[in-house]
Write an enzyme that holds these catalytic residues in place. Structure first.
Site, PDB file in Angstrom:
ATOM      1  N   ARG A   1       0.869  -1.189   0.000  1.00  0.00           N
ATOM      2  CA  ARG A   1       0.000   0.000   0.000  1.00  0.00           C
ATOM      3  C   ARG A   1       0.895   1.226   0.000  1.00  0.00           C
ATOM      4  O   ARG A   1       1.780   1.365   0.840  1.00  0.00           O
ATOM      5  CB  ARG A   1      -0.989  -0.040   1.164  1.00  0.00           C
ATOM      6  CG  ARG A   1      -0.438   0.297   2.509  1.00  0.00           C
ATOM      7  CD  ARG A   1      -1.507   0.413   3.582  1.00  0.00           C
ATOM      8  NE  ARG A   1      -1.064  -0.222   4.825  1.00  0.00           N
ATOM      9  CZ  ARG A   1      -0.137   0.268   5.628  1.00  0.00           C
ATOM     10  NH1 ARG A   1       0.468   1.399   5.360  1.00  0.00           N
ATOM     11  NH2 ARG A   1       0.215  -0.387   6.722  1.00  0.00           N
TER      12      ARG A   1
ATOM     13  N   TYR B   1       7.472   3.167  10.574  1.00  0.00           N
ATOM     14  CA  TYR B   1       7.832   1.747  10.441  1.00  0.00           C
ATOM     15  C   TYR B   1       8.362   1.351   9.069  1.00  0.00           C
ATOM     16  O   TYR B   1       8.684   0.200   8.839  1.00  0.00           O
ATOM     17  CB  TYR B   1       6.640   0.865  10.833  1.00  0.00           C
ATOM     18  CG  TYR B   1       5.349   1.163  10.094  1.00  0.00           C
ATOM     19  CD1 TYR B   1       5.104   0.610   8.841  1.00  0.00           C
ATOM     20  CD2 TYR B   1       4.381   2.002  10.652  1.00  0.00           C
ATOM     21  CE1 TYR B   1       3.926   0.890   8.157  1.00  0.00           C
ATOM     22  CE2 TYR B   1       3.202   2.290   9.974  1.00  0.00           C
ATOM     23  CZ  TYR B   1       2.979   1.737   8.730  1.00  0.00           C
ATOM     24  OH  TYR B   1       1.821   2.007   8.060  1.00  0.00           O
TER      25      TYR B   1
ATOM     26  N   HIS C   1      -1.853   3.169   6.567  1.00  0.00           N
ATOM     27  CA  HIS C   1      -2.819   2.118   6.921  1.00  0.00           C
ATOM     28  C   HIS C   1      -4.236   2.709   6.935  1.00  0.00           C
ATOM     29  O   HIS C   1      -5.137   2.203   6.285  1.00  0.00           O
ATOM     30  CB  HIS C   1      -2.466   1.545   8.291  1.00  0.00           C
ATOM     31  CG  HIS C   1      -3.510   0.644   8.867  1.00  0.00           C
ATOM     32  ND1 HIS C   1      -3.797  -0.586   8.337  1.00  0.00           N
ATOM     33  CD2 HIS C   1      -4.358   0.818   9.914  1.00  0.00           C
ATOM     34  CE1 HIS C   1      -4.777  -1.144   9.043  1.00  0.00           C
ATOM     35  NE2 HIS C   1      -5.129  -0.313   9.995  1.00  0.00           N
TER      36      HIS C   1
HETATM   37  C1  LIG Z   1      -9.288  -9.410  15.181  1.00  0.00           C
HETATM   38  C2  LIG Z   1      -8.720  -8.058  14.993  1.00  0.00           C
HETATM   39  N1  LIG Z   1      -7.630  -7.679  15.695  1.00  0.00           N
HETATM   40  C3  LIG Z   1      -7.103  -6.441  15.544  1.00  0.00           C
HETATM   41  C4  LIG Z   1      -7.673  -5.540  14.678  1.00  0.00           C
HETATM   42  C5  LIG Z   1      -7.082  -4.126  14.515  1.00  0.00           C
HETATM   43  N2  LIG Z   1      -6.495  -4.049  13.159  1.00  0.00           N
HETATM   44  C6  LIG Z   1      -7.145  -3.505  12.131  1.00  0.00           C
HETATM   45  S1  LIG Z   1      -6.322  -3.662  10.704  1.00  0.00           S
HETATM   46  C7  LIG Z   1      -5.040  -4.458  11.441  1.00  0.00           C
HETATM   47  C8  LIG Z   1      -3.893  -4.932  10.619  1.00  0.00           C
HETATM   48  C9  LIG Z   1      -4.302  -5.969   9.659  1.00  0.00           C
HETATM   49  O1  LIG Z   1      -3.250  -6.209   8.794  1.00  0.00           O
HETATM   50  P1  LIG Z   1      -3.380  -7.103   7.477  1.00  0.00           P
HETATM   51  O2  LIG Z   1      -4.138  -8.333   7.776  1.00  0.00           O
HETATM   52  O3  LIG Z   1      -2.034  -7.255   6.935  1.00  0.00           O
HETATM   53  O4  LIG Z   1      -4.296  -6.219   6.511  1.00  0.00           O
HETATM   54  P2  LIG Z   1      -4.002  -4.773   5.955  1.00  0.00           P
HETATM   55  O5  LIG Z   1      -4.543  -3.794   6.953  1.00  0.00           O
HETATM   56  O6  LIG Z   1      -2.546  -4.640   5.742  1.00  0.00           O
HETATM   57  O7  LIG Z   1      -4.776  -4.687   4.694  1.00  0.00           O
HETATM   58  C10 LIG Z   1      -5.258  -4.558  12.800  1.00  0.00           C
HETATM   59  C11 LIG Z   1      -4.310  -5.133  13.756  1.00  0.00           C
HETATM   60  C12 LIG Z   1      -8.822  -5.962  13.977  1.00  0.00           C
HETATM   61  N3  LIG Z   1      -9.468  -5.166  13.126  1.00  0.00           N
HETATM   62  N4  LIG Z   1      -9.311  -7.219  14.136  1.00  0.00           N
END
Ligand SMILES: Cc1ncc(C[n+]2csc(CCOP(=O)(O)OP(=O)(O)O)c2C)c(N)n1
Ligand SMILES: [Mg+2]
Lengths: 325, 368
Positions: free
Chosen positions: B268, B281, B272
């Site tokens: 991306r 980071y 975020h």
């Molecule tokens: C079960 C859960 N834990 C924590 C979160 C908080 N959270 C939102 S997005 C995220 C990161 C997710 O990363 P990834 O799976 O790589 O997807 P990306 O955001 O990079 O598209 C986190 C920790 C959440 N939404 N759901």
């Protein structure tokens, strides 16, 4: 009419549901050829086929996530969680998904699913097989928590739950499965959700309770009667949301209330019940609302569980305190 | 008889994993075709339509970021850079296929049929964003990472049971593959044999945590091995590769009644969400390296060379998006404000006493 055990009545309800609704499916751990570890689904796969009754991989969150997907597609999914204490593995789908489904879609969709799971103590299980989790579920908006206490209600309430387009968690007390029997109509019938039952009429005190504690409270009421105290016993049946109307009516008559639950003092729905009664019936009360509960330990080691679980003596004692207040 | 293991050499065992998951590519960073055979399976029109989608996606991402800065929306999980991973895979679907998106997949959900004003309402935090037509084949964007995979598996189970010839596609992220629900979802899908495509968009980070700290697995595709399902790693910056992979996966999933896991290697370009600062980071050098892989640039190079595309078309699309977005914002602003009474109404189909009581209370309050 057939004379059925509590377990038999639940099986009977499931058969009725599978016959009446083409879109029902029963699934979970060992529910197929094995008929479930408590034999609730015994024979159902043979009768209705593998497409209606089937085993799943062993993963509670997966089972309930799948339930949501099936519900979204219009299936009345009927998952069995083998033991309710392991529903902690599925708190995310229960709390974070299933209970808020209708709300999330702005009321445009319903999730017509029913989760069945056994709970409760007194039958000598290993750890994490007897916990009472109803307080946890009862604190989740959007979820109905139903706890039957006799075969007739078990069948009728389960069919109501299955018919309902709202999600229900149906908690089956382990000790009741084979210890109670009763007359159950063979045909399809329902017992309404959200309605408590006055299972014994009385004039001096209202005992508000659920599950196995209904049976213990009835024993206590017998003893109290011999002491000249007339106790009214209310079986909540749907323990969340609570039927306050029935409770209020009763307390308006007896002016005293004792809440009885199998779970610990910090757990269960007792605290909430007491505050609702206190808030709504304050002017009617002749004594503070009080409660009988298990102590605040983890569910005990089997050798001492019968001392831990509240019994009729504790209920009689608490009622006497309330009467003498 | 199957060959037996003759030596206990654990290092050797791990070494081989990655070899089975070589990245699949059709169009390289320079816009050169590396898989002629697959390229020939696409018509000129299909490739132009693909280009239009990813340009549209980028333009919408940029527009949505601006709308957030202006305060029109409550937040936004940016998707710039991930167009091949999102719009390319979506292109592999057909009419009636079902989508289970995450919070980062709203733009692509619009391409799937979600009205833009509803997409904006989702960002704004308004229930109107989630009121779908009865047969719109999509779930509300999932916020619990990996949770959607188990739901998608359930929907795929239902599709198979109803004998509907449609697949379910679930988008998820790299970090989401650490969750139990990811594994439970793909494992059930394999065990039940359902037409599910899980697209793991490996953009290198879960908020700030890099994927190599998330797992010892060198690829995320290899996580499918444990579930016994077909898994592939695809260049997630190559829109033709993601399109091809999804199209083939769809065919396979329906024909065989089996799930497929697609890992897309992507990035991306933005933060975020609008409250994130990626400088904490990751480095600019890393970002610039990935920008060289931009899916729009490589498909543009290819199409311009073939005489199928002019860059001016991109300006037109941007203008169209600006106009679409303006109209969507207007439409969103016309939606009635939410009331607590409505929220209460939405909790249950059959209202219990507490809800009825609270509806009365809030009715009095909200009607003034
Ligand atoms: C079960 C859960 N834990 C924590 C979160 C908080 N959270 C939102 S997005 C995220 C990161 C997710 O990363 P990834 O799976 O790589 O997807 P990306 O955001 O990079 O598209 C986190 C920790 C959440 N939404 N759901
Ligand atoms: Mg990520």
């Amino acid at each position: 009419m057939a004379n059925l055990t509590f377990a038999g009545a639940i099986t009977d309800a499931l058969k009725n549901a599978l016959n009446k609704f083409d879109n029902t499916m029963i699934f979970g751990q060992d529910v197929g050829p094995n008929g479930g570890v408590f034999r609730i689904t015994d024979g159902l796969q043979d009768e209705f086929g593998k497409s209606r009754v089937f085993d799943t991989p062993l993963a509670e969150s997966g089972i309930l996530g799948m339930t949501l997907g099936l519900g979204h597609e219009g299936f009345r999914a009927l998952p069995e969680l083998q033991f309710s204490a392991f529903s902690t593995e599925a708190i995310s789908p229960i709390m974070g998904q299933i209970s808020r489904y209708r709300y999330r879609y702005g009321g445009t969709r319903n999730l017509p699913i029913t989760i069945r799971t056994p709970f409760g103590g007194g039958v000598g299980t290993p750890e994490l097989h007897s916990d009472s989790m109803e307080g946890l579920f009862g604190g989740i908006p959007g979820l109905r928590v139903v706890v039957p206490t006799n075969p007739y209600d078990a069948k009728g309430l389960l069919l109501s739950a299955i018919e309902s387009n709202d999600p229900v968690i149906f908690l089956e007390h382990l000790k009741l499965y084979r210890s109670v029997k009763g007359e159950v109509p063979e045909e399809y019938y329902t017992v309404p959700l959200d309605k408590a039952a006055v299972v014994r009429e009385g004039t001096d005190v209202t005992i508000v309770t659920s599950g196995f504690m209904v049976h213990e409270s009835m024993k206590a009421a017998d003893k109290l009667e011999k002491e000249g105290i007339s106790a009214e016993v209310i079986d909540l049946r749907t323990i969340a949301p609570i039927d306050m109307e029935t409770i209020r009516k009763s307390v308006g008559k007896t002016h005293r209330a004792v809440v009885v639950q199998e779970s610990q003092r910090v757990a269960g729905v007792g605290g909430n019940l007491m505050s609702e009664i206190g808030e709504r019936c304050f002017m009617e009360l002749d004594a503070p609302v009080s409660r009988v509960t298990a102590p605040d330990t983890v569910y005990p080691f089997v050798q001492i569980e019968n001392e831990w679980i509240p019994g009729p003596e504790a209920i009689v004692e608490k009622v006497n305190e309330t009467i003498k207040f | 008889m199957a060959e037996k293991l003759s030596k206990l050499n654990f290092d050797k065992l791990v070494e081989g994993y990655k070899d089975n998951f070589k990245m699949y590519q059709v169009l390289d960073e320079k816009g050169k075709v590396v898989d002629e055979k697959t390229m020939k399976e696409f018509s000129d029109d299909e490739l132009v339509a693909l280009m239009e989608d990813i340009v549209w996606g980028r333009a919408l991402d940029e527009r949505t970021i601006i709308l957030n800065r202006q305060g029109a929306l409550a937040n936004y999980a940016t998707a710039g850079g991930q167009e091949a991973s999102q719009f390319g895979t979506l292109k592999g679907l057909e009419e009636g296929d079902f989508l289970v998106p995450g919070y980062r997949d709203i733009g692509v959900s619009i391409k799937h049929g979600l009205p833009m004003h509803q997409a904006f309402m989702w960002y704004r935090g308004h229930v109107g964003g989630n009121k779908y037509d009865k047969d719109f084949p999509m779930m509300v964007p999932q916020v619990v990472v990996a949770g959607g995979i188990t739901h998608a598996m359930g929907v795929a189970f239902a599709k198979k049971r109803k004998n509907e010839k449609n697949v379910v596609l679930a988008f998820t992220g790299d970090s989401a593959t650490s969750e139990g629900d990811f594994y439970e979802g793909i494992n059930f899908a394999g065990a039940f044999g359902v037409p599910l495509i899980v697209v793991v968009q490996n953009n290198g980070y879960g908020i700030s945590v890099p994927v190599h700290e998330q797992t010892a697995a060198e690829t995320l595709a290899q996580k499918g091995v444990a579930a016994g399902i077909a898994s592939i790693q695809v260049d997630g910056m190559d829109p033709v590769a993601t399109y091809a992979a999804a199209r083939k996966a769809r065919e396979y999933a329906l024909k065989e009644n089996k799930p497929v896991l697609i890992e897309t290697l992507t990035y991306r370009f933005g933060p975020h969400t609008m409250s994130d600062d990626p400088k904490k980071y990751r480095t600019d050098e890393e970002l610039n390296e990935w920008k060289k892989k931009d899916p729009i640039v490589r498909l543009r190079t290819y199409l311009v060379e073939k005489g199928l595309w002019e860059e001016s078309r991109e300006e037109e699309i941007k203008k169209e998006v600006t106009k679409e977005a303006r109209q969507a914002i207007e439409k969103m602003n016309q939606e009635p404000e939410m009331k607590i009474v409505d929220l209460l109404e939405n909790m249950y189909e059959v209202k219990p006493q507490n809800i009825k009581e609270q509806i009365e209370k809030y009715k009095a309050k909200e009607q003034g």
